[in-house]
Design a protein around this motif. Structure first.
Motif, PDB file in Angstrom:
ATOM      1  N   SER A 173       9.701  38.318   0.188  1.00  0.00           N
ATOM      2  CA  SER A 173      10.616  38.792   1.309  1.00  0.00           C
ATOM      3  C   SER A 173      10.153  38.362   2.670  1.00  0.00           C
ATOM      4  N   MET A 174      11.188  38.514   3.693  1.00  0.00           N
ATOM      5  CA  MET A 174      10.888  38.216   5.121  1.00  0.00           C
ATOM      6  C   MET A 174      10.136  39.103   5.583  1.00  0.00           C
ATOM      7  N   GLY A 175       8.874  38.989   5.831  1.00  0.00           N
ATOM      8  CA  GLY A 175       7.927  39.956   6.767  1.00  0.00           C
ATOM      9  C   GLY A 175       7.499  40.945   5.868  1.00  0.00           C
ATOM     10  N   GLY A 176       7.875  41.169   4.640  1.00  0.00           N
ATOM     11  CA  GLY A 176       7.591  42.156   3.722  1.00  0.00           C
ATOM     12  C   GLY A 176       5.849  41.830   2.836  1.00  0.00           C
ATOM     13  N   VAL A 177       5.877  42.743   2.143  1.00  0.00           N
ATOM     14  CA  VAL A 177       4.332  42.301   1.361  1.00  0.00           C
ATOM     15  C   VAL A 177       4.524  41.580   0.093  1.00  0.00           C
ATOM     16  N   ASP A 226      15.006  42.881   4.955  1.00  0.00           N
ATOM     17  CA  ASP A 226      15.517  43.823   4.149  1.00  0.00           C
ATOM     18  C   ASP A 226      16.000  45.010   4.958  1.00  0.00           C
ATOM     19  N   ILE A 227      17.339  44.637   5.390  1.00  0.00           N
ATOM     20  CA  ILE A 227      17.944  45.859   6.323  1.00  0.00           C
ATOM     21  C   ILE A 227      18.215  47.319   5.628  1.00  0.00           C
ATOM     22  N   VAL A 236       5.706  47.931   8.652  1.00  0.00           N
ATOM     23  CA  VAL A 236       5.255  46.798   9.228  1.00  0.00           C
ATOM     24  C   VAL A 236       5.106  46.796  10.609  1.00  0.00           C
ATOM     25  N   ALA A 237       5.945  47.354  11.126  1.00  0.00           N
ATOM     26  CA  ALA A 237       5.939  47.631  12.722  1.00  0.00           C
ATOM     27  C   ALA A 237       4.759  48.351  13.140  1.00  0.00           C
ATOM     28  N   LYS A 238       4.387  49.364  12.274  1.00  0.00           N
ATOM     29  CA  LYS A 238       3.176  50.411  12.686  1.00  0.00           C
ATOM     30  C   LYS A 238       2.019  49.595  12.502  1.00  0.00           C
ATOM     31  N   SER A 239       1.878  48.623  11.788  1.00  0.00           N
ATOM     32  CA  SER A 239       0.650  47.779  11.444  1.00  0.00           C
ATOM     33  C   SER A 239       0.497  46.826  12.662  1.00  0.00           C
ATOM     34  N   GLU A 246       3.480  44.849  20.848  1.00  0.00           N
ATOM     35  CA  GLU A 246       4.244  45.468  21.827  1.00  0.00           C
ATOM     36  C   GLU A 246       5.502  45.606  21.543  1.00  0.00           C
ATOM     37  N   GLY A 247       6.178  44.958  20.401  1.00  0.00           N
ATOM     38  CA  GLY A 247       7.630  45.075  20.035  1.00  0.00           C
ATOM     39  C   GLY A 247       8.150  44.225  18.646  1.00  0.00           C
ATOM     40  N   LYS A 248       9.159  44.527  18.341  1.00  0.00           N
ATOM     41  CA  LYS A 248       9.559  43.855  16.994  1.00  0.00           C
ATOM     42  C   LYS A 248      10.999  43.375  17.026  1.00  0.00           C
ATOM     43  N   TRP A 249      11.383  42.355  16.300  1.00  0.00           N
ATOM     44  CA  TRP A 249      12.669  41.986  16.242  1.00  0.00           C
ATOM     45  C   TRP A 249      13.568  43.261  15.478  1.00  0.00           C
ATOM     46  N   ALA A 250      14.807  43.188  15.610  1.00  0.00           N
ATOM     47  CA  ALA A 250      15.842  43.737  14.848  1.00  0.00           C
ATOM     48  C   ALA A 250      16.688  42.811  14.414  1.00  0.00           C
ATOM     49  N   ILE A 251      17.109  42.635  13.074  1.00  0.00           N
ATOM     50  CA  ILE A 251      17.934  41.621  12.820  1.00  0.00           C
ATOM     51  C   ILE A 251      19.342  42.315  12.360  1.00  0.00           C
ATOM     52  N   HIS A 252      19.283  43.715  12.645  1.00  0.00           N
ATOM     53  CA  HIS A 252      20.399  44.427  12.393  1.00  0.00           C
ATOM     54  C   HIS A 252      20.385  45.779  13.330  1.00  0.00           C
TER      55      HIS A 252
END
Length: 327
Positions: A173-177, A226-227, A236-239, A246-252
């Motif tokens: 998965s994109m960005g997942g485990v 996975d939206i 993932v963001a917490k990690s 400092e921040g993260k993308w949102a694809i939705h």
């Protein structure tokens, strides 16, 4: 000069080929929106997407967020026209350009030189840069890239999907485990063993964050695919935040409030930061270099940590005030 302290908790990705999504983007609550001319746009739609982006920059109200455009890569003939057409026709509305697949300092230097000439010709203020680190070459050169354009470069973004392809990492998965990225505990008396999952992107994230913090840039995490899995996104963001991100993308748009939540200090952090600053101010008045607060030692290093939290809170509150003024 690069805007080093731009509020950048959430970065909403919007396909340049979808005008309906573009029109909603300024009101999605993201700190920054990037209009995408690269991966989210089919080859046959590239030129129309460029026209859409120019129209959107000139016609929509972007006062509630920063706005960027992701150009096509330097290995594509679409790249130079993206820069020339977008910047010449709407550069005065643009905060930054997002440059994909940056592999070496000269990639950013090429874009910067072209921008410098267009800005001089049109009388525009400087447009800053964000660099996507999403290849093995880019990660190998990340420290050099971080130093390459100090007057324009604001942030490095970890592009996990292309990075996985570049390094031939096995992902599901994109960005997942990946459940294969794990270790086992020693067997207990019954021969049973526990499984401990790891984050296969930990090294890449850490290296990018260190490069950013060494040279005054913002480290931003890329997409989580996975939206329908907000819990996975939050984890993932917490990690990434725990490492110093400092921040993260949102694809939705549904991921925007999640990013804003994770990369904003909570009330407990803010209250402790204020108490640290108060305690250290009293210590300084008494000639002390360190004191105890809640049973833990705090010193000069604690001041800077607390100041970072208070500065972030002030940024967020300032954005809220400016949005109310616009409304």
């Amino acid at each position: 000069m690069a805007y080093k302290n731009r509020l950048h908790r959430s970065e909403l990705a919007v396909p340049g080929s979808n005008m309906r999504m573009i029109e909603k983007a300024p009101h999605a609550g993201a700190d920054l929106v990037f209009l995408d001319l690269e991966d989210a746009v089919a080859i046959s739609d590239k030129e129309q997407a460029r026209r859409n982006v120019i129209h959107a920059l000139n016609s929509l109200d972007w006062s509630k967020c920063s706005v960027s455009v992701r150009i096509n890569g330097l290995d594509s003939h679409f790249c130079y026209r993206d820069i020339v057409d977008v910047v010449e026709q709407a550069g005065d509305k643009l905060d930054t350009l997002l440059v994909p697949k940056v592999g070496q300092p000269s990639d950013l230097q090429f874009v910067a030189l072209l921008l410098e000439q267009i800005e001089a010709a049109k009388g525009f203020k400087p447009i800053n840069l964000h660099a996507l680190i999403e290849t093995a070459m880019g990660m190998a050169n990340v420290e050099a890239i971080a130093q390459s354009c100090p007057d324009r470069l604001e942030a490095l973004v970890f592009g996990v999907a292309d990075y996985a392809a570049s390094t031939q990492a096995r992902t599901i998965s994109m960005g997942g485990v990946n459940p294969d990225y794990h270790v086992l505990s020693d067997p207990n008396d019954q021969g049973q063993r526990k499984t401990y999952l790891g984050n296969q992107w930990h090294f890449a994230m850490s290296r990018l964050i260190v490069a950013c913090r060494a040279y005054g840039l913002r480290p931003i995490d890329g997409p989580f695919g996975d939206i329908s899995d907000p819990d996975g996104y939050l984890a993932v963001a917490k990690s990434f935040a725990a490492l110093g991100g400092e921040g993260k993308w949102a694809i939705h748009p549904s991921q925007v409030p999640l990013a804003n939540q994770i990369f904003s200090p909570d009330e407990e952090e803010i209250e402790r930061a204020r108490r640290v600053l108060d305690a250290m101010e009293k210590a300084a008045a008494e000639g002390l270099g360190a004191v105890s607060l809640d049973g833990r030692m705090i010193d000069a290093a604690s001041i800077r940590q607390a100041e970072v939290i208070i500065e972030k809170m002030n940024q967020i509150e300032g954005k809220a005030v400016s949005k109310e003024a616009v409304a």
